[in-house]
Design a protein around this motif. Structure first.
Motif, mmCIF file in Angstrom:
data_model
loop_
_atom_site.group_PDB
_atom_site.id
_atom_site.type_symbol
_atom_site.label_atom_id
_atom_site.label_comp_id
_atom_site.label_asym_id
_atom_site.label_seq_id
_atom_site.Cartn_x
_atom_site.Cartn_y
_atom_site.Cartn_z
ATOM 1 N N GLN A 2 0.795 -1.222 0.000
ATOM 2 C CA GLN A 2 0.000 0.000 0.000
ATOM 3 C C GLN A 2 0.833 1.280 0.000
ATOM 4 O OE1 GLN A 2 -1.605 -2.435 2.509
ATOM 5 N NE2 GLN A 2 -2.506 -3.082 0.575
ATOM 6 N N THR A 3 1.860 1.329 0.788
ATOM 7 C CA THR A 3 2.590 2.589 0.892
ATOM 8 C C THR A 3 4.075 2.377 0.592
ATOM 9 O OG1 THR A 3 3.216 2.336 3.193
ATOM 10 C CG2 THR A 3 1.032 3.293 2.773
ATOM 11 N N LEU A 4 4.737 3.501 0.355
ATOM 12 C CA LEU A 4 6.182 3.455 0.106
ATOM 13 C C LEU A 4 6.913 2.855 1.296
ATOM 14 C CD1 LEU A 4 8.643 4.195 -1.596
ATOM 15 C CD2 LEU A 4 8.496 6.514 -0.687
ATOM 16 N N VAL A 5 6.513 3.271 2.504
ATOM 17 C CA VAL A 5 7.206 2.766 3.699
ATOM 18 C C VAL A 5 6.989 1.260 3.838
ATOM 19 C CG1 VAL A 5 7.327 2.886 6.229
ATOM 20 C CG2 VAL A 5 7.187 4.988 4.879
ATOM 21 N N GLU A 6 5.787 0.792 3.548
ATOM 22 C CA GLU A 6 5.545 -0.658 3.604
ATOM 23 C C GLU A 6 6.454 -1.380 2.602
ATOM 24 O OE1 GLU A 6 0.892 -0.663 5.084
ATOM 25 O OE2 GLU A 6 1.363 -0.852 2.962
ATOM 26 N N GLY A 7 6.635 -0.789 1.456
ATOM 27 C CA GLY A 7 7.526 -1.384 0.452
ATOM 28 C C GLY A 7 8.964 -1.431 0.934
ATOM 29 N N ILE A 8 9.417 -0.353 1.536
ATOM 30 C CA ILE A 8 10.795 -0.313 2.051
ATOM 31 C C ILE A 8 10.977 -1.391 3.122
ATOM 32 C CG2 ILE A 8 12.414 1.076 3.431
ATOM 33 C CD1 ILE A 8 11.223 3.562 1.945
ATOM 34 N N LEU A 9 9.981 -1.509 4.003
ATOM 35 C CA LEU A 9 10.109 -2.448 5.120
ATOM 36 C C LEU A 9 9.942 -3.908 4.700
ATOM 37 C CD1 LEU A 9 8.224 -0.491 7.947
ATOM 38 C CD2 LEU A 9 10.684 -0.676 7.575
ATOM 39 N N SER A 10 9.304 -4.160 3.586
ATOM 40 C CA SER A 10 9.093 -5.560 3.174
ATOM 41 C C SER A 10 10.092 -6.020 2.106
ATOM 42 C CB SER A 10 7.652 -5.768 2.682
ATOM 43 O OG SER A 10 7.377 -4.925 1.588
ATOM 44 N N ARG A 11 10.887 -5.090 1.544
ATOM 45 C CA ARG A 11 11.882 -5.504 0.539
ATOM 46 C C ARG A 11 12.895 -6.458 1.145
ATOM 47 N NH1 ARG A 11 16.718 -5.795 -0.338
ATOM 48 N NH2 ARG A 11 16.999 -4.867 1.724
ATOM 49 N N HIS A 12 13.272 -7.442 0.379
ATOM 50 C CA HIS A 12 14.314 -8.357 0.823
ATOM 51 C C HIS A 12 14.990 -8.940 -0.416
ATOM 52 C CE1 HIS A 12 10.610 -10.645 0.242
ATOM 53 N NE2 HIS A 12 11.400 -11.628 -0.156
ATOM 54 N N ALA A 103 11.592 -2.800 -8.231
ATOM 55 C CA ALA A 103 11.358 -4.197 -8.622
ATOM 56 C C ALA A 103 10.404 -4.854 -7.629
ATOM 57 C CB ALA A 103 12.683 -4.953 -8.689
ATOM 58 N N HIS A 104 10.657 -4.623 -6.361
ATOM 59 C CA HIS A 104 9.802 -5.184 -5.302
ATOM 60 C C HIS A 104 8.364 -4.652 -5.433
ATOM 61 C CE1 HIS A 104 8.517 -6.562 -1.407
ATOM 62 N NE2 HIS A 104 8.461 -5.340 -0.891
ATOM 63 N N ALA A 105 8.239 -3.363 -5.651
ATOM 64 C CA ALA A 105 6.906 -2.745 -5.756
ATOM 65 C C ALA A 105 6.118 -3.314 -6.929
ATOM 66 C CB ALA A 105 7.046 -1.225 -5.896
ATOM 67 N N LEU A 106 6.821 -3.704 -7.978
ATOM 68 C CA LEU A 106 6.136 -4.245 -9.163
ATOM 69 C C LEU A 106 5.931 -5.762 -9.064
ATOM 70 C CD1 LEU A 106 7.888 -2.092 -11.913
ATOM 71 C CD2 LEU A 106 5.524 -1.914 -11.143
ATOM 72 N N GLY A 107 6.307 -6.325 -7.931
ATOM 73 C CA GLY A 107 6.022 -7.746 -7.696
ATOM 74 C C GLY A 107 7.143 -8.691 -8.075
ATOM 75 N N TYR A 108 8.339 -8.156 -8.360
ATOM 76 C CA TYR A 108 9.483 -9.001 -8.716
ATOM 77 C C TYR A 108 10.417 -9.159 -7.525
ATOM 78 C CZ TYR A 108 7.891 -7.927 -13.430
ATOM 79 O OH TYR A 108 7.125 -7.782 -14.546
#
Ligand SMILES: Cc1cc2nc3c(=O)[nH]c(=O)nc-3n(C[C@H](O)[C@H](O)[C@H](O)COP(=O)(O)O)c2cc1C
Length: 158
Positions: A2-12, A103-108
């Motif tokens: 949902q949010t940029l911060v969620e993306g940052i925190l879930s990237r791995h 890449a993470h945000a786009l589902g890769y």
């Protein structure tokens, strides 16, 4: 996501890919995210090589000891810096993080694999991708569809 911060925190880092290709528009968006990064005095000392050719991905896979996931990646982006610019490493690192996040945000899935400062990695990448001498490949970022979509990021906060 949902949010940029969620993306940052879930990237791995993702190191196991299905082998499926990456949509070309998505690849362009991911590189554009790299170009959107901040850079010292806005010099943008970077260039990006997009690789989708399986032969080149396989050759890089053979040459790079810590990038063995390249043979199953749908694509790879090589982040290169202009060695004439004093801040090229930090600027290219900022671009790299944007690429990983996009890449993470786009589902890769994606992972930073180191090239610089190892001459034994820089030289084969330079040769395979015909990179001029004053331009240095900082890393190779394999991108693909993750085999396991349920992997959780490492806990770095305790
Ligand atoms: C400068 C740098 C070099 C790295 N080199 C490699 C590498 O060669 N191969 C690899 O599989 N991962 C590499 N990584 C990924 C790290 O291992 C990874 O980011 C770290 O273990 C934390 O995991 P996370 O990305 O899932 O948060 C590198 C990361 C950075 C920042």
């Amino acid at each position: 996501m949902q949010t940029l911060v969620e993306g940052i925190l879930s990237r791995h880092s993702v190191r196991k890919f299905t082998g499926d290709p990456i949509n070309e528009n998505d690849l362009n968006t991911i590189v554009k995210a790299g170009m959107a990064a901040p850079s010292a005095m806005n010099i943008q000392p970077w260039s990006f090589i997009i690789i989708t050719d399986k032969g080149i991905l396989n050759n890089l896979c053979k040459a790079l000891p810590y990038a063995k996931m390249l043979d199953k990646a749908g694509a790879a982006i090589i982040v290169c810096g202009d060695s004439k610019e004093a801040n090229w490493v930090v600027d290219c690192a900022a671009a790299t993080e944007n690429i990983l996040l996009a890449a993470h945000a786009l589902g890769y899935g994606a992972v930073w694999t180191a090239v610089y400062k190892y001459e034994s990695r820089i030289e084969p990448v330079r040769k395979e991708c015909k990179i001029p001498n004053d331009i240095i490949p900082l890393n190779v970022i394999p991108i693909g569809i993750a085999v396991d979509k349920n992997v959780k990021p490492i806990n770095k906060y305790n």
